[in-house]
Scaffold this motif. Structure first.
Motif, PDB file in Angstrom:
ATOM      1  N   ALA A  60      -6.270  94.177 -69.899  1.00  0.00           N
ATOM      2  CA  ALA A  60      -5.772  95.541 -70.051  1.00  0.00           C
ATOM      3  C   ALA A  60      -4.995  95.943 -68.804  1.00  0.00           C
ATOM      4  O   ALA A  60      -5.499  95.816 -67.687  1.00  0.00           O
TER       5      ALA A  60
ATOM      6  N   ASN B  92      -0.608  98.028 -74.139  1.00  0.00           N
ATOM      7  CA  ASN B  92      -0.832  97.607 -72.762  1.00  0.00           C
ATOM      8  C   ASN B  92      -1.898  96.536 -72.613  1.00  0.00           C
ATOM      9  O   ASN B  92      -2.333  96.253 -71.493  1.00  0.00           O
ATOM     10  N   THR B  93      -2.338  95.940 -73.712  1.00  0.00           N
ATOM     11  CA  THR B  93      -3.362  94.900 -73.651  1.00  0.00           C
ATOM     12  C   THR B  93      -2.806  93.590 -74.204  1.00  0.00           C
ATOM     13  O   THR B  93      -2.190  93.579 -75.262  1.00  0.00           O
TER      14      THR B  93
ATOM     15  N   SER C 188      -3.026  98.906 -66.630  1.00  0.00           N
ATOM     16  CA  SER C 188      -2.951 100.348 -66.415  1.00  0.00           C
ATOM     17  C   SER C 188      -1.900 100.644 -65.347  1.00  0.00           C
ATOM     18  O   SER C 188      -1.662  99.827 -64.455  1.00  0.00           O
ATOM     19  N   GLY C 189      -1.275 101.816 -65.489  1.00  0.00           N
ATOM     20  CA  GLY C 189      -0.232 102.197 -64.550  1.00  0.00           C
ATOM     21  C   GLY C 189       1.125 101.698 -64.991  1.00  0.00           C
ATOM     22  O   GLY C 189       1.249 100.625 -65.541  1.00  0.00           O
TER      23      GLY C 189
ATOM     24  N   GLN D  52      -2.547  97.816 -62.486  1.00  0.00           N
ATOM     25  CA  GLN D  52      -3.794  97.060 -62.373  1.00  0.00           C
ATOM     26  C   GLN D  52      -4.037  96.303 -63.658  1.00  0.00           C
ATOM     27  O   GLN D  52      -3.764  96.811 -64.748  1.00  0.00           O
TER      28      GLN D  52
END
Length: 126
Positions: free
Chosen positions: A23, A75-76, A25-26, A3
């Motif tokens: 950002a 992750n950003t 995620s996963g 996501q």
């Protein structure tokens, strides 16, 4: 499931700066290449900037070179936008390509990306 959540858009006057964030995620962050695209009303989605999974290689569209800078922290991914112009008005989308094993590989083709954020609107008023 990956996501992407974007933030940082808004209505600004020409000449000011904005920073967009996205950002992720996963999944395995270390294998992601990421990018920013934008779509103005009535136009196709166009490439803005891309960054490799290591963060060491980047590419920027000619229209934003020397004004916009893409960067990432784990992750950003960020898009620092300086000296904004009315023609920068668009919805900005974050994109992610997973399973990238070349540390310096980035992608400028929107069809190369697997996941997209919901978009954040940037409006630049003259």
């Amino acid at each position: 499931q990956v996501q992407l959540v974007e933030s940082g858009g808004g209505l600004v006057l020409a000449g000011v700066s904005l920073r967009l964030s996205c950002a992720a995620s996963g999944g395995a962050f270390s294998t992601y290449a990421m990018g920013w695209f934008r779509q103005a009303p009535g136009k196709e989605r166009e490439f803005v900037a891309a960054i490799s999974r290591s963060g060491g290689s980047t590419s920027h569209a000619d229209s934003v070179k020397d004004r916009f800078t893409i960067s990432r922290d784990r992750n950003t991914v960020y898009l620092q936008m300086n000296s904004l112009k009315p023609e920068d008005t668009a919805v900005y989308y974050c994109a992610l390509r997973s399973g990238v094993y070349g540390s310096s590989t980035y992608y400028t083709d929107k069809n190369a990306y697997h996941y997209w954020g919901q978009g954040t609107k940037v409006t630049v008023s003259s």
